[in-house]
Design a protein around this motif. Structure first.
Motif, short mmCIF file in Angstrom:
data_model
loop_
_atom_site.label_atom_id
_atom_site.label_comp_id
_atom_site.label_asym_id
_atom_site.label_seq_id
_atom_site.Cartn_x
_atom_site.Cartn_y
_atom_site.Cartn_z
N GLY A 7 -13.55 6.17 19.70
CA GLY A 7 -14.65 5.38 19.16
C GLY A 7 -14.37 3.88 19.15
N THR A 8 -15.06 3.17 18.27
CA THR A 8 -14.97 1.71 18.21
C THR A 8 -13.79 1.27 17.35
OG1 THR A 8 -16.49 1.65 16.34
CG2 THR A 8 -17.44 1.42 18.54
N GLY A 9 -13.27 0.11 17.68
CA GLY A 9 -12.17 -0.46 16.93
C GLY A 9 -12.26 -1.98 16.90
N LEU A 10 -11.51 -2.57 16.02
CA LEU A 10 -11.46 -4.02 15.91
C LEU A 10 -10.02 -4.44 15.64
CD1 LEU A 10 -12.99 -6.73 15.82
CD2 LEU A 10 -13.17 -6.43 13.34
N GLY A 11 -9.49 -5.30 16.51
CA GLY A 11 -8.13 -5.81 16.35
C GLY A 11 -8.15 -7.30 16.04
N LEU A 12 -7.17 -7.74 15.27
CA LEU A 12 -7.04 -9.16 14.93
C LEU A 12 -5.57 -9.52 14.91
CD1 LEU A 12 -8.04 -11.92 13.86
CD2 LEU A 12 -7.87 -10.95 11.55
N GLU A 13 -5.21 -10.58 15.65
CA GLU A 13 -3.87 -11.13 15.62
C GLU A 13 -3.96 -12.61 15.25
OE1 GLU A 13 0.16 -11.04 18.31
OE2 GLU A 13 -1.70 -11.67 19.29
N LEU A 14 -3.30 -12.98 14.17
CA LEU A 14 -3.26 -14.36 13.71
C LEU A 14 -1.83 -14.86 13.80
CD1 LEU A 14 -4.56 -16.83 12.28
CD2 LEU A 14 -3.98 -15.74 10.11
#
Length: 722
Positions: A231-238
């Motif tokens: 399914g859908t996903g959301l990644g974040l790298e700061l």
């Protein structure tokens, strides 16, 4: 006859001196009315500061300092050039427009060139091109173009923006986007990155990352994704970087994975900071939602590295003085252990917390005093818990000369265990005090020799290491953090065969070793290196992993290593552990690699370790594997990629990788298929397809980390040899 004119003089003059801000014009013929319009015909050249315009004809409106020219024009500034048919241009503001432009701009390796229907000059180093094509390929190479209805190029900010754009690759349109921006100098900038695609056992997937260049020392990558399976996903790298601190925060979120109907996630934080001179702290923590997270979402590199996920915070203070230094640290550490359904894993002990202190002080006559110490509270959900205190003071002497060295050391290891606050079968308190004495010594000999007309230096380096530690039963001491180190040359010359602080082997041992090298005098290349070592047990008693006193034979196994570069570009490395009693090899590995140039590498490795792995039922069995890989050119542009790891013991392939790489200079294509065993029963298939466009980015999913792990010496064919 050619004429010249300057707008700062009352009448035409020949070749005036160049003055900043002055417009200078030459042509075969000049006529017109002064201070209104000047008509230039034939070989027209107009210069002002660093701008130069040439054309067949030109009308120069002096009062406005504007130009109109044709039938062909060329406008150049440093690192920029525009050719076209007709042009209108304001020399003061560097604004105007031109028809049928052919342009190029930037500095190598990021030179952008192309053409369009119309160009709009928007000021110094700023352009807008309409219905244009642009590429970073060299002239006469039209492999790919960025096609757009409008292309904005701003060389003051080094940013390009394309509207209603797509990539035209080998004449085939790919990846339409209503808007995309990219750096003109190859540096980072905010904007959509090229999407990545995945396929294989986990199904098709797509990720569309957005890069946010928040500040020179802050950036973030936001990656929405979709997987056919999960399914859908959301990644974040700061990421952030300051003079006193730096770090990375990463998360991947799957709000409703169809395979589990649960929220699945990964969080990872890494932070280090200097609080004051000598005082530092840090956090390194990773957590996932479930045991199968990496199996479902990560590559094989990440799967292999993440059985125990570290969660750690620490503070350290280090300081020094004349002839000495010291450091003290406080750490809290625990793990999230991911369990394998086919074989359970015992979690490591948590340190809640550990306080350590170490110091050394130089003394006269090359003596030094040293101290290592720690106080640790060990916590575990199912095993014996307790507190441990270690004090290990020692004194050493260092006599080091060009012909050899002698390094004696004497110390006392004091260990105290407090188990009274914890349940278990062990005693409430245990004390262990062990004196430790060692002497490391060696000699250096060398001689010059000649073989086949080549000059060599041959060395002979004998080494003796003596270790004495009384044998004490340690079976009642918990094994909080100790394990037996692999048998190696480093272990032969160390004072403890165990890592951690719970087991200290008893010893009255003498280790003898010999190293000889053959060095090319002219190039310094190590043609060959032979190392041999064995430990002689003067006392046959020793401590095993459970802390019990047992006996062994008079001598340890032999260790033999042969390595070097006997022929240029041919490297060989090997290690053998041989048991003289059973007359069997306990372990060996040998690797041969040939790497003459970038994109050319072949490697073969054989590895064996007796009882070096467990089977599906948890029983020990031999590990016997062969590993073969290569990257090699098939033609001038095509490269073959292959890797196979095969278990001779299990008679099955553990990993098979095959692919091709095509390098055309301004673009590179990689197609790789990988099939590997993730555990005892499951196999994962992955397909990587990547098109890398020089200066613009890449399409697809990068296989580079997989290739570097699988093929020793792998290099990108569009980069120099490292």
């Amino acid at each position: 006859m050619q004429h010249a004119y300057s707008d700062d003089f009352p009448e035409p003059v020949a070749t005036p001196a160049k003055v900043e801000g002055q417009t200078h014009l030459t042509a075969d013929k000049l006529d017109g009315e002064m201070n209104k319009v000047l008509k230039a015909r034939g070989n027209v050249v107009v210069t002002r500061d660093d701008a130069r315009l040439t054309s067949d004809w030109l009308d120069y409106y002096q009062d406005k300092n504007e130009l109109k020219g044709g039938d062909r024009f060329t406008l150049t500034r440093p690192h920029e050039r525009v050719d076209g048919t007709t042009i209108t241009y304001d020399m003061d503001t560097h604004t105007g427009d031109g028809q049928k432009p052919v342009f190029s701009g930037g500095t190598p390796p990021m030179v952008l060139r192309g053409n369009g229907e119309r160009v709009e000059f928007r000021g110094p180093d700023r352009y807008a091109l309409y219905n244009s094509r642009a590429t970073t390929c060299s002239v006469n190479d039209d492999s790919w173009y960025l096609v757009s209805s409008r292309l904005d190029l701003d060389y003051t900010t080094e940013v390009g923006v394309a509207h209603n754009a797509w990539i035209q690759f080998q004449g085939v349109p790919l990846l339409y986007t209503p808007w995309i921006d990219f750096p003109l100098d190859g540096n980072r900038k905010s904007g959509l990155l090229v999407p990545s695609f995945t396929s294989g056992t986990r199904g098709l997937g797509i990720a569309l990352p957005y890069y946010w260049n928040i500040a020179p020392n802050y950036d973030a990558t936001i990656t929405p994704s979709y997987s056919q399976t999960h399914g859908t996903g959301l990644g974040l790298e700061l990421r952030y970087l300051q003079p006193d601190y730096s770090g990375t925060i990463y998360t991947d979120q799957r709000l409703n994975d169809p395979t589990t109907n649960t929220h699945r996630y990964l969080w990872s934080v890494k932070h280090t900071q200097t609080l004051a001179p000598g005082l530092t702290m840090g956090v390194d923590a990773t957590t996932v939602s479930d045991d199968n997270y990496f199996t479902d979402f990560a590559d094989r590199i990440t799967i292999a590295d993440n059985t125990n996920l570290l969660r750690q915070a620490w503070v350290n203070y280090a300081y020094s003085w004349n002839g000495g230094s010291a450091s003290t640290g406080l750490v809290a550490q625990r793990y999230q252990t991911l369990q394998n359904t086919s074989n359970s894993v015992t979690p490591p002990y948590a340190l809640l917390p550990q306080l350590s202190f170490s110091a050394n002080q130089s003394l006269p006559a090359n003596f030094s005093a040293n101290l290592t110490s720690s106080i640790t509270r060990f916590s575990h959900p199912t095993l014996q818990e307790g507190d441990r205190t270690i004090l290990y003071p020692s004194v050493s002497w260092n006599f080091d000369q060009m012909w050899g060295f002698v390094k004696p050391k004497i110390g006392v290891n004091y260990t105290y265990y407090d188990l009274s606050a914890y349940s278990g079968t062990a005693e409430h308190s245990i004390t262990r005090t062990l004196p430790i004495f060692s002497t490391d010594s060696g000699l250096y000999f060398d001689r010059d020799t000649t073989l086949g007309g080549t000059n060599y230096t041959q060395t002979l380096e004998p080494r003796l290491y003596y270790l004495y530690v009384p044998v004490r039963d340690q079976s009642k001491i918990p094994a909080f953090d100790s394990s037996l180190n692999d048998f190696s040359f480093a272990r032969l010359y160390s004072e403890n065969d165990f890592s951690g602080g719970d087991r200290i082997n008893g010893a009255n041992d003498l280790t003898g070793g010999l190293t000889t090298r053959m060095l090319n005098v002219d190039t310094g290349r190590e043609i060959a290196r032979l190392m041999v070592g064995q430990r002689y047990y003067l006392n046959k008693q020793y401590i095993n992993s459970s802390g019990t006193i047992v006996t062994h034979d008079s001598n340890s196994n032999y260790l033999v290593s042969l390595a070097g570069e006997p022929i240029e570009h041919w490297n060989f490395d090997s290690l053998l552990e041989y048991d003289p009693i059973s007359r069997q090899s306990q372990q060996y590995n040998a690797q041969l690699r040939y790497q003459p140039a970038t994109g050319k590498t072949v490697s073969l490795r054989l590895r064996f370790q007796r009882e070096g792995q467990t089977d599906v039922d948890g029983n020990l069995q031999d590990l016997h594997q062969i590993d073969f890989g290569f990257q090699w050119p098939l033609t001038r542009n095509w490269y073959a990629l292959f890797h196979k790891q095969y278990s001779l013991q299990d008679k099955q392939a553990l990993d098979t990788l095959a692919g091709v790489e095509y390098n055309e200079g301004c673009w590179t294509l990689r197609l790789v298929a990988d099939r590997y065993v993730t555990n005892y029963v499951n196999v994962t298939n992955s397909i990587f397809f990547q098109i890398e466009l020089k200066g613009l980015g890449d399409l697809g999913t990068s296989p580079l980390e997989t290739l570097r792990l699988a093929i020793p010496g792998y290099t990108k064919t569009n980069e120099s040899q490292p």
